[in-house]
Design a protein around this motif. Structure first.
Motif, PDB file in Angstrom:
ATOM      1  N   SER A   1      -0.058   6.025  -4.536  1.00  0.00           N
ATOM      2  CA  SER A   1      -1.056   6.140  -3.469  1.00  0.00           C
ATOM      3  C   SER A   1      -0.638   7.213  -2.467  1.00  0.00           C
ATOM      4  N   PHE A   2       0.418   7.907  -2.794  1.00  0.00           N
ATOM      5  CA  PHE A   2       0.844   9.033  -1.966  1.00  0.00           C
ATOM      6  C   PHE A   2       0.217  10.302  -2.533  1.00  0.00           C
ATOM      7  N   ILE A   3      -0.673  10.896  -1.767  1.00  0.00           N
ATOM      8  CA  ILE A   3      -1.340  12.102  -2.247  1.00  0.00           C
ATOM      9  C   ILE A   3      -0.453  13.298  -1.915  1.00  0.00           C
TER      10      ILE A   3
ATOM     11  N   ARG B   1       0.819  -1.223   0.000  1.00  0.00           N
ATOM     12  CA  ARG B   1       0.000   0.000   0.000  1.00  0.00           C
ATOM     13  C   ARG B   1       0.846   1.264   0.000  1.00  0.00           C
ATOM     14  N   TYR B   2       2.147   1.128   0.291  1.00  0.00           N
ATOM     15  CA  TYR B   2       3.015   2.298   0.232  1.00  0.00           C
ATOM     16  C   TYR B   2       3.566   2.461  -1.181  1.00  0.00           C
TER      17      TYR B   2
ATOM     18  N   LYS C   1      -8.090   6.579   1.515  1.00  0.00           N
ATOM     19  CA  LYS C   1      -8.080   5.527   2.537  1.00  0.00           C
ATOM     20  C   LYS C   1      -9.403   4.757   2.501  1.00  0.00           C
TER      21      LYS C   1
ATOM     22  N   VAL D   1      -0.965  12.834   8.869  1.00  0.00           N
ATOM     23  CA  VAL D   1      -1.785  11.839   8.184  1.00  0.00           C
ATOM     24  C   VAL D   1      -2.084  10.642   9.084  1.00  0.00           C
ATOM     25  N   ARG D   2      -1.131  10.316   9.930  1.00  0.00           N
ATOM     26  CA  ARG D   2      -1.380   9.170  10.806  1.00  0.00           C
ATOM     27  C   ARG D   2      -2.575   9.448  11.714  1.00  0.00           C
TER      28      ARG D   2
ATOM     29  N   GLY E   1       4.484  10.860  11.053  1.00  0.00           N
ATOM     30  CA  GLY E   1       3.165  10.644  10.466  1.00  0.00           C
ATOM     31  C   GLY E   1       2.877  11.434   9.204  1.00  0.00           C
ATOM     32  N   LEU E   2       3.914  12.032   8.623  1.00  0.00           N
ATOM     33  CA  LEU E   2       3.672  12.819   7.413  1.00  0.00           C
ATOM     34  C   LEU E   2       4.000  12.054   6.137  1.00  0.00           C
ATOM     35  N   GLY E   3       4.394  10.790   6.274  1.00  0.00           N
ATOM     36  CA  GLY E   3       4.551   9.982   5.066  1.00  0.00           C
ATOM     37  C   GLY E   3       5.977   9.719   4.617  1.00  0.00           C
ATOM     38  N   LYS E   4       6.941   9.871   5.518  1.00  0.00           N
ATOM     39  CA  LYS E   4       8.332   9.605   5.115  1.00  0.00           C
ATOM     40  C   LYS E   4       8.506   8.139   4.713  1.00  0.00           C
ATOM     41  N   THR E   5       8.052   7.261   5.598  1.00  0.00           N
ATOM     42  CA  THR E   5       8.191   5.833   5.305  1.00  0.00           C
ATOM     43  C   THR E   5       7.410   5.467   4.044  1.00  0.00           C
ATOM     44  N   HIS E   6       6.217   6.032   3.932  1.00  0.00           N
ATOM     45  CA  HIS E   6       5.390   5.766   2.749  1.00  0.00           C
ATOM     46  C   HIS E   6       6.140   6.149   1.461  1.00  0.00           C
TER      47      HIS E   6
HETATM   48  P1  ADP Z   1       6.307   8.793   8.860  1.00  0.00           P
HETATM   49  O1  ADP Z   1       7.225   7.708   8.385  1.00  0.00           O
HETATM   50  O2  ADP Z   1       6.658  10.131   8.338  1.00  0.00           O
HETATM   51  O3  ADP Z   1       6.130   8.810  10.340  1.00  0.00           O
HETATM   52  P2  ADP Z   1       4.317   7.217   7.511  1.00  0.00           P
HETATM   53  O4  ADP Z   1       4.935   7.089   6.181  1.00  0.00           O
HETATM   54  O5  ADP Z   1       4.415   6.053   8.414  1.00  0.00           O
HETATM   55  O6  ADP Z   1       4.851   8.513   8.264  1.00  0.00           O
HETATM   56  O7  ADP Z   1       2.781   7.631   7.309  1.00  0.00           O
HETATM   57  C1  ADP Z   1       1.774   7.383   8.270  1.00  0.00           C
HETATM   58  C2  ADP Z   1       0.511   6.921   7.589  1.00  0.00           C
HETATM   59  O8  ADP Z   1      -0.038   7.968   6.824  1.00  0.00           O
HETATM   60  C3  ADP Z   1       0.720   5.785   6.628  1.00  0.00           C
HETATM   61  O9  ADP Z   1      -0.385   4.926   6.701  1.00  0.00           O
HETATM   62  C4  ADP Z   1       0.786   6.449   5.272  1.00  0.00           C
HETATM   63  O10 ADP Z   1       0.326   5.601   4.238  1.00  0.00           O
HETATM   64  C5  ADP Z   1      -0.145   7.609   5.451  1.00  0.00           C
HETATM   65  N1  ADP Z   1       0.261   8.771   4.642  1.00  0.00           N
HETATM   66  C6  ADP Z   1       1.153   9.722   4.994  1.00  0.00           C
HETATM   67  N2  ADP Z   1       1.248  10.661   4.055  1.00  0.00           N
HETATM   68  C7  ADP Z   1       0.402  10.309   3.063  1.00  0.00           C
HETATM   69  C8  ADP Z   1       0.029  10.898   1.810  1.00  0.00           C
HETATM   70  N3  ADP Z   1       0.546  12.054   1.401  1.00  0.00           N
HETATM   71  N4  ADP Z   1      -0.875  10.246   1.037  1.00  0.00           N
HETATM   72  C9  ADP Z   1      -1.430   9.104   1.467  1.00  0.00           C
HETATM   73  N5  ADP Z   1      -1.144   8.502   2.643  1.00  0.00           N
HETATM   74  C10 ADP Z   1      -0.233   9.096   3.440  1.00  0.00           C
END
Ligand code: ADP
Ligand code: MG
Length: 475
Positions: A132-134, A127-128, A301, A325-326, A167-172
């Motif tokens: 799917s990253f908006i 899913r990452y 989501k 986002v989290r 929670g801003l999507g770094k890992t994603h």
């Molecule tokens: P971080 O690593 O920055 O703490 P994550 O990558 O774990 O954040 O993101 C937390 C959750 O939010 C995940 O489920 C991720 O898929 C979702 N998410 C974060 N940014 C986005 C985005 N821009 N579009 C879609 N989903 C996102």
């Protein structure tokens, strides 16, 4: 139920990274997982001598590896069973085959991939993905840079350093690049590790005097992704190793991606050389998404989860939860759970209740009216949101909309729906026809032409189409 033999096979693969292969074969050949009860895992070995030897040396390694698959296990017990020396004994687990370099094996129930000789990567979550990253308005640049790294690895965005709050999507984003690279270049050795893991391995390497192996293996990666490098702070030896690995990989034109909760310049305790190395390619910041993007993320989501949630409810969550986002996802999950398990109706009130529960500091507006979302392009990627929006607008079920029902009242909404799909997604007429219960492409073509000409003469149609487009954010 988990198959113990599978678990044990995977444990052997992990042990292989800790124990010399020769020893592993000597002591673990013909072992068998016998049972796993009440936190006690019983391993069968063929002789008292083996039992003694394993007992004296390998128990902590076995336990910790086992716990990666069976966290409930608290103790490992060895049981001698001479029958295990018998080739016909089906309980025995064969030793893993010596992996050639780059041969991919799946370990840990799909959580890890091994490239042989101890080089392993976490598997990328499906899913990452980059698509799917908006990105929204705030995160276009990070998304574009990530896409470029995935298309031409080792290019100008190397290393790519992504930073931002939790929670801003770094890992994603990082995993999205990984997923895309594997898709684009199936033979590529793409390794994803958390900085924590990297640190642990280096420390282990030092302790077991196998440092060179640890060093060498990461240099075999074609792309190295290290998540959360703020964990490196003050760990000098690790930093040193990481620095040299980065240099070597970079010199060899391999792509490097890193993430951290702060920019390179603010990484405390990080060596200057490493800090400047990190900042040498491209440094991008992930920012909290704005209102419209938050709505788009929630819609996505919902689509992923296959649920339909009213626009009002999504707007309400997006309006109140601004942090990351989290958190946004957390509230959505709570609302959906309340619906599923407590039988509650998905209303704005329910959303407000959950927001209040999860985020005490957020001031909720009791009588919530969604602010008008500014149009945002690019998040409608399939017909689902379009069919949903048309269905909501005309109060016709989605089923009726895509069926072969010939009633007059569904005809026009269906034609509008086809028209929108064609316009927004540029879908082929044949494909649209197939999605609408197998209609001929000429029917679709006719529908599109009809709506187009109606829009020239009928203000109501113009208004309907505009309203739906607005809701879809494609106006
Ligand atoms: P971080 O690593 O920055 O703490 P994550 O990558 O774990 O954040 O993101 C937390 C959750 O939010 C995940 O489920 C991720 O898929 C979702 N998410 C974060 N940014 C986005 C985005 N821009 N579009 C879609 N989903 C996102
Ligand atoms: Mg993360």
């Amino acid at each position: 139920m988990t198959d113990l033999r599978d678990v044990w096979k995977n444990v052997l693969l992990i042990l292989e990274t800790m124990i010399q292969r020769r020893n592993l074969v000597t002591w673990f050949q013909n072992t068998a997982p016998l049972k796993n009860e009440n936190g006690v895992f019983t391993l069968g070995v063929a002789s008292p001598f083996k039992k003694e030897w394993i007992q004296a040396r390998y128990m902590p390694a076995i336990l910790s590896s086992l716990q990666q698959f069976l966290p409930e296990v608290k103790e490992v017990v060895l049981e001698v069973d001479a029958r295990l020396d018998n080739v016909d004994d089906a309980r025995r687990v064969a030793m893993p085959v010596d992996a050639g370099a780059k041969r991919v094996r799946r370990v840990a129930q799909g959580q890890e991939v091994s490239f042989g000789d101890g080089l392993r990567s976490k598997t990328f979550q499906t899913r990452y993905r980059l698509d799917s990253f908006i990105a929204g308005r705030n995160n276009r640049l990070p998304h574009a840079a990530a896409s470029a790294a995935a298309t031409s690895p080792g290019g100008i965005y190397n290393p790519l350093f992504v930073f931002g709050n939790v929670g801003l999507g770094k890992t994603h984003l990082l995993q999205g690049v990984g997923n895309q690279l594997i898709k684009n270049f199936p033979d590529m050795c793409v390794v994803y590790v958390t900085a924590e893991r990297f640190v642990t391995e280096i420390i282990q390497g030092i302790r077991t005097k196998r440092m060179t192996e640890v060093k060498d293996k990461y240099r075999r990666a074609d792309c190295l992704i290290v998540d959360d490098i703020q964990f490196f702070g003050f760990k000098e030896t690790t930093q040193d190793e990481f620095f040299h690995t980065l240099n070597d990989l970079h010199d060899a034109g391999k792509q490097i991606l890193m993430s951290s909760d702060r920019p390179p310049k603010d990484l405390d305790g990080l060596d200057d050389r490493l800090r400047s190395r990190c900042g040498m390619g491209m440094v991008v910041e992930l920012l909290p998404p704005e209102y419209e993007t938050r709505i788009a993320i929630l819609q996505q989501k919902c689509a992923e989860a296959g649920v339909f949630v009213d626009q009002e409810v999504l707007s309400c969550i997006a309006f109140h939860v601004e942090t990351n986002v989290r958190d946004l996802d957390g509230v959505l999950k709570a609302v959906l759970a309340a619906q599923q398990f407590e039988g509650k109706t998905l209303t704005v009130e329910l959303a407000l209740e959950k927001i209040q529960q999860l985020h005490k500091a957020v001031e909720v507006r009791e009588s919530f009216v969604a602010p008008v979302a500014k149009p945002m392009r690019g998040f409608v990627r399939d017909i689902e949101p379009i069919v949903s929006a048309v269905s909501r607008y005309f109060r016709i079920s989605k089923q009726d909309l895509i069926s072969v029902d010939r009633r007059r009242e569904v005809l026009m909404p269906r034609q509008i729906c086809m028209y929108l799909i064609r316009e927004v997604l540029d879908e082929a007429y044949e494909k649209i026809g197939a999605d609408f219960g197998g209609k001929n492409h000429t029917t679709v073509l006719h529908a599109c032409n009809k709506i187009q000409s109606l829009m020239k003469e009928d203000q109501r149609v113009v208004r309907d189409v505009a309203a739906i487009k607005h809701e879809l954010g494609v106006a």
